[in-house]
Enzyme design. Structure first.
Site, PDB file in Angstrom:
ATOM      1  N   SER A 215     -21.020 -34.582 -34.249  1.00  0.00           N
ATOM      2  CA  SER A 215     -22.318 -33.949 -34.054  1.00  0.00           C
ATOM      3  C   SER A 215     -22.873 -33.516 -35.405  1.00  0.00           C
ATOM      4  O   SER A 215     -22.121 -33.286 -36.362  1.00  0.00           O
ATOM      5  CB  SER A 215     -22.185 -32.717 -33.147  1.00  0.00           C
ATOM      6  N   TYR A 228     -18.067 -24.700 -30.806  1.00  0.00           N
ATOM      7  CA  TYR A 228     -18.410 -26.117 -30.711  1.00  0.00           C
ATOM      8  C   TYR A 228     -18.533 -26.743 -32.102  1.00  0.00           C
ATOM      9  O   TYR A 228     -18.009 -27.840 -32.362  1.00  0.00           O
ATOM     10  CB  TYR A 228     -19.712 -26.274 -29.931  1.00  0.00           C
TER      11      TYR A 228
END
Length: 323
Positions: A215, A228
């Site tokens: 990501s 995350y």
């Protein structure tokens, strides 16, 4: 679990299953592409080149207020994400390859595999390919090992592993981030990637490929995605280190680092209404990406055409400049 035990017209089937077991998994043996629903004719049929303005190609924010309990259903999102069910056209580059894709029931995993596991399986089978849906909990090492073994057994081998399933939660302060939720994110995003890959490597021949969905959070972490973002940064390091280990075996390892993409993850991760309404608006294209727009990137990385690429991270962030 037999895919016929769930119904694509049921708005609760996926949620009922996954709320009990944690994470849905998807294994598929691919034909001409990881996303193959569109191409039911000959694999060498001419591909039409369509030119579109990427700024206006998909719906732009603001989006309506919407929340769903985890795991969210793509069919209840507005607008519904485009996973490539009708928009993606296969290219024949992965003919005969066998792939295991985690989290393939929706979002980016569904796009790469082509919100219900049975529906995804039906799309792939309609293209004349074999698909096997295996839902369970990636937080279990024993299950991850069994998943790889069962996938290889049913598919007749394993050429591609896509570590895609992920857990994301929005938490404004570290003081509110519980150990239980922190552990859930770590087990799903980091431990599962390690367990699945470790089990898969002995089964993979030279020419095999491992792709992990990282990501842009690995490079520009948001304040409210503390756990995350850590896992995505770890996955980038994992990719680069593992690529060096496996190069002598002829196994390539790469990662994809998407920016804001319109997936069910966005409506069940406790985002504030105002943030969700403007989701993706900050990118140069002014909108979030759709899962179908990443499918070709995964296909390219899995194909022999990128045989010199290993240990790399490929971005897809609407012009945001990461990685």
């Amino acid at each position: 679990m037999n895919p016929s035990e769930t119904r694509p017209d049921s708005t609760s089937s996926r949620r009922q299953v996954l709320s009990k077991i944690g994470v849905g998994l998807f294994a598929a043996t691919t034909g001409p592409a990881l996303v193959q629903a569109q191409q039911t004719a000959a694999v060498h049929a001419p591909i039409q080149s369509v030119k579109r303005d990427p700024v206006a190609q998909y719906v732009r924010p603001p989006f309506r207020p919407q929340r769903q309990p985890w795991p969210a259903l793509a069919g209840q999102m507005g607008p519904r994400p485009d996973h490539g069910e009708t928009s993606y056209q296969g290219s024949g580059r992965l003919l005969g390859r066998k792939a295991l894709i985690t989290g393939g029931d929706s979002g980016i995993g569904r796009a790469a595999a082509i919100a219900d596991a049975r529906e995804v399986v039906a799309l792939i089978r309609a293209a004349g390919r074999k698909a096997v849906a295996i839902p369970s909990d990636l937080r279990s090492e024993a299950f991850c090992v069994r998943l790889v073994a069962e996938s290889a057994r049913q598919l007749g081998g394993l050429d591609i592993l896509v570590n895609n399933a992920a857990r994301q939660q929005n938490t404004e302060s570290i003081l509110d981030l519980t150990t239980e939720n922190f552990d859930w994110t770590m087990k799903t995003n980091i431990y599962a990637t390690f367990w699945l890959t470790k089990a898969a490597v002995p089964l993979m021949p030279p020419g095999a490929v491992i792709i992990t969905t990282a990501s842009v959070q690995a490079y520009d972490p948001a304040a409210n995605l503390l756990d995350y973002a850590q896992t995505k940064a770890a996955q980038v390091a994992f990719t680069k280190s593992l690529a060096k280990q496996l190069a002598p075996r002829g196994i390539r390892v790469n990662a994809v680092a998407p920016g804001p993409f319109w997936t069910p993850l966005q409506v069940c991760s406790n985002q504030k209404d105002e943030a969700l309404a403007q989701f993706g608006a900050q990118t140069p294209l002014g909108r979030p990406g759709q899962p179908a727009e990443l499918a070709a990137l995964y296909v390219a990385l899995a194909s022999q055409e990128t045989s010199d690429s290993t240990g790399q991270v490929f971005g897809g962030s609407g012009g945001a400049g990461f990685p």
